[in-house]
Design a protein around this motif. Structure first.
Motif, PDB file in Angstrom:
ATOM      1  N   SER A  75       0.832  -1.214   0.000  1.00  0.00           N
ATOM      2  CA  SER A  75       0.000   0.000   0.000  1.00  0.00           C
ATOM      3  C   SER A  75       0.860   1.255   0.000  1.00  0.00           C
ATOM      4  N   LYS A  76       1.982   1.200   0.708  1.00  0.00           N
ATOM      5  CA  LYS A  76       2.942   2.296   0.735  1.00  0.00           C
ATOM      6  C   LYS A  76       4.271   1.797   0.187  1.00  0.00           C
ATOM      7  N   ALA A  77       4.965   2.650  -0.544  1.00  0.00           N
ATOM      8  CA  ALA A  77       6.244   2.258  -1.153  1.00  0.00           C
ATOM      9  C   ALA A  77       7.201   1.722  -0.094  1.00  0.00           C
ATOM     10  N   THR A  78       7.824   0.578  -0.386  1.00  0.00           N
ATOM     11  CA  THR A  78       8.701  -0.073   0.575  1.00  0.00           C
ATOM     12  C   THR A  78       9.762  -0.890  -0.143  1.00  0.00           C
ATOM     13  N   THR A  79      10.846  -1.152   0.556  1.00  0.00           N
ATOM     14  CA  THR A  79      11.878  -2.036   0.016  1.00  0.00           C
ATOM     15  C   THR A  79      11.657  -3.476   0.450  1.00  0.00           C
ATOM     16  N   LYS A  80      10.646  -3.715   1.290  1.00  0.00           N
ATOM     17  CA  LYS A  80      10.383  -5.054   1.817  1.00  0.00           C
ATOM     18  C   LYS A  80       9.457  -5.838   0.884  1.00  0.00           C
ATOM     19  N   SER A  81       9.877  -7.050   0.532  1.00  0.00           N
ATOM     20  CA  SER A  81       9.070  -7.916  -0.333  1.00  0.00           C
ATOM     21  C   SER A  81       9.087  -9.336   0.202  1.00  0.00           C
ATOM     22  N   GLY A 106       2.910  -4.788   5.478  1.00  0.00           N
ATOM     23  CA  GLY A 106       3.583  -3.747   4.708  1.00  0.00           C
ATOM     24  C   GLY A 106       4.527  -4.219   3.632  1.00  0.00           C
ATOM     25  N   TYR A 107       4.389  -5.487   3.211  1.00  0.00           N
ATOM     26  CA  TYR A 107       5.296  -6.058   2.209  1.00  0.00           C
ATOM     27  C   TYR A 107       4.701  -6.001   0.798  1.00  0.00           C
ATOM     28  N   ASN A 108       5.578  -5.822  -0.199  1.00  0.00           N
ATOM     29  CA  ASN A 108       5.230  -6.193  -1.561  1.00  0.00           C
ATOM     30  C   ASN A 108       5.130  -7.711  -1.587  1.00  0.00           C
ATOM     31  N   GLY A 147      15.027  -2.583  -6.496  1.00  0.00           N
ATOM     32  CA  GLY A 147      16.310  -1.975  -6.160  1.00  0.00           C
ATOM     33  C   GLY A 147      17.219  -2.838  -5.311  1.00  0.00           C
ATOM     34  N   GLN A 148      18.493  -2.461  -5.319  1.00  0.00           N
ATOM     35  CA  GLN A 148      19.519  -3.209  -4.587  1.00  0.00           C
ATOM     36  C   GLN A 148      19.323  -3.145  -3.071  1.00  0.00           C
ATOM     37  N   ASN A 149      18.541  -2.191  -2.605  1.00  0.00           N
ATOM     38  CA  ASN A 149      18.278  -2.078  -1.169  1.00  0.00           C
ATOM     39  C   ASN A 149      17.105  -2.948  -0.726  1.00  0.00           C
ATOM     40  N   SER A 150      16.637  -3.817  -1.612  1.00  0.00           N
ATOM     41  CA  SER A 150      15.506  -4.692  -1.285  1.00  0.00           C
ATOM     42  C   SER A 150      15.803  -5.548  -0.058  1.00  0.00           C
ATOM     43  N   ARG A 175      22.107 -11.530  -1.346  1.00  0.00           N
ATOM     44  CA  ARG A 175      22.239 -11.059   0.036  1.00  0.00           C
ATOM     45  C   ARG A 175      20.965 -10.370   0.525  1.00  0.00           C
ATOM     46  N   GLN A 176      20.134  -9.940  -0.418  1.00  0.00           N
ATOM     47  CA  GLN A 176      18.901  -9.231  -0.045  1.00  0.00           C
ATOM     48  C   GLN A 176      17.875 -10.140   0.627  1.00  0.00           C
ATOM     49  N   VAL A 177      18.047 -11.465   0.520  1.00  0.00           N
ATOM     50  CA  VAL A 177      17.154 -12.386   1.240  1.00  0.00           C
ATOM     51  C   VAL A 177      17.574 -12.361   2.707  1.00  0.00           C
ATOM     52  N   GLU A 178      16.728 -11.818   3.554  1.00  0.00           N
ATOM     53  CA  GLU A 178      17.099 -11.595   4.951  1.00  0.00           C
ATOM     54  C   GLU A 178      16.497 -12.608   5.914  1.00  0.00           C
TER      55      GLU A 178
END
Length: 301
Positions: A75-81, A106-108, A147-150, A175-178
């Motif tokens: 719903s709001k722009a985020t780097t979290k997916s 709050g995730y994509n 983006g790379q900050n995902s 590395r973006q998989v946290e």
């Protein structure tokens, strides 16, 4: 006589290959329930029917199959997916309740159809093994888009839970998989097929499961023993939440203890009282949501 025995075993193996590996309606799977107003999942179902879904496509890591997915921006722009992996003979649309949960957090949300399922191409069930490399490609697509900050979480139930663990052991996962969240995944395909052969057909695993595995290896390039979530999770060092129903008789609850024990990263185990297979969220929605939320808040900043 030896020829007749061999022919009989091969015939039985071919039959059970179709039962276990060929995508088709399965008599041993429970029929999907109708989502009515009284069902606690009704709000999630209604949301999924009307939310804006973008169609994504990807080419499989092997065999050049066209894979299909739905992408739902937050719903709001985020780097979290979050990437959500469905179960055996499931599809992306059946994962609506989990999509809703993560959207509320709050995730994509990315919901792919695995090979041979839903709208993706393929004539066999990969049990998460070939799919693990497909999911890595989907993860890279998320990063390319957002983006790379995902910050990416992988989540899956049943076969999707096994696939999640299988991805965790892939070399050079971005590395973006946290974090990972797996719900009711099996240790390896051999153990799960052997368990089902005994439970559903009262058949011993030897030699039938080995024959089915051999046929699968010839046709699809992997053996059931090779397709091991247990061996993959031994390589994992990232946070993983393990969830299993206390009364799971399809992927027996005992499997999760072996998986949890060998995982090398930060980890948490939730056994949901009274829950059967892939039933934990519906059985205890508040407990499920709170556990997932708290775990991810700890590791996905």
């Amino acid at each position: 006589m030896a020829f007749l025995i061999a022919a009989g075993l091969f015939g039985a193996g071919s039959y059970f290959y179709k039962v276990a590996v060929v995508p088709a309606p399965k008599s041993f799977l429970s029929k999907p329930q109708k989502i009515t107003h009284s069902n606690p999942l009704y709000p999630a179902h209604e949301w999924y029917q009307h939310v804006n879904k973008k169609r994504w496509y990807e080419v499989s890591a092997t065999r050049h199959l066209i894979l299909d997915a739905n992408y739902i921006p937050a719903s709001k722009a985020t780097t979290k997916s979050v990437l959500i992996a469905h179960g055996f003979m499931g599809n992306k649309d059946k994962m609506f309740s989990y999509a809703y949960m993560f959207h509320q957090l709050g995730y994509n949300v990315l919901l792919p159809d695995a090979r041979g399922h839903g709208d993706s191409q393929g004539n066999y069930i990969g049990y998460g093994w070939p799919d693990r490399l497909d999911y890595v490609k989907w993860i890279k697509k998320l990063i390319a888009t957002n983006g790379q900050n995902s910050k990416i979480v992988m989540f899956g139930t049943s076969m999707g839970g096994a696939a999640t663990m299988m991805v965790s052991g892939v070399k050079n996962v971005p590395r973006q998989v946290e974090a990972y969240v797996e719900d009711c995944g099996y240790t390896d395909v051999y153990d799960e097929v052997a368990y089902q052969a005994k439970e559903l057909y009262h058949l011993p695993k030897f030699p039938l499961v080995g024959i089915v595995s051999l046929i699968n290896h010839v046709k699809n390039g992997y053996s059931f023993k090779e397709a091991s979530a247990l061996n993959q999770v031994k390589k994992n060092q990232r946070p993983m939440l393990f969830i299993h129903g206390a009364k799971d008789h399809f992927v027996p609850t005992r499997m999760v203890y072996s998986l949890y024990r060998v995982d090398k990263g930060p980890k948490q185990l939730l056994i949901v009282p009274g829950a059967g297979h892939a039933d934990s969220y519906q059985k205890q929605p508040k407990l499920y949501e709170a556990t997932v939320k708290t775990f991810l808040e700890k590791y996905v900043k």
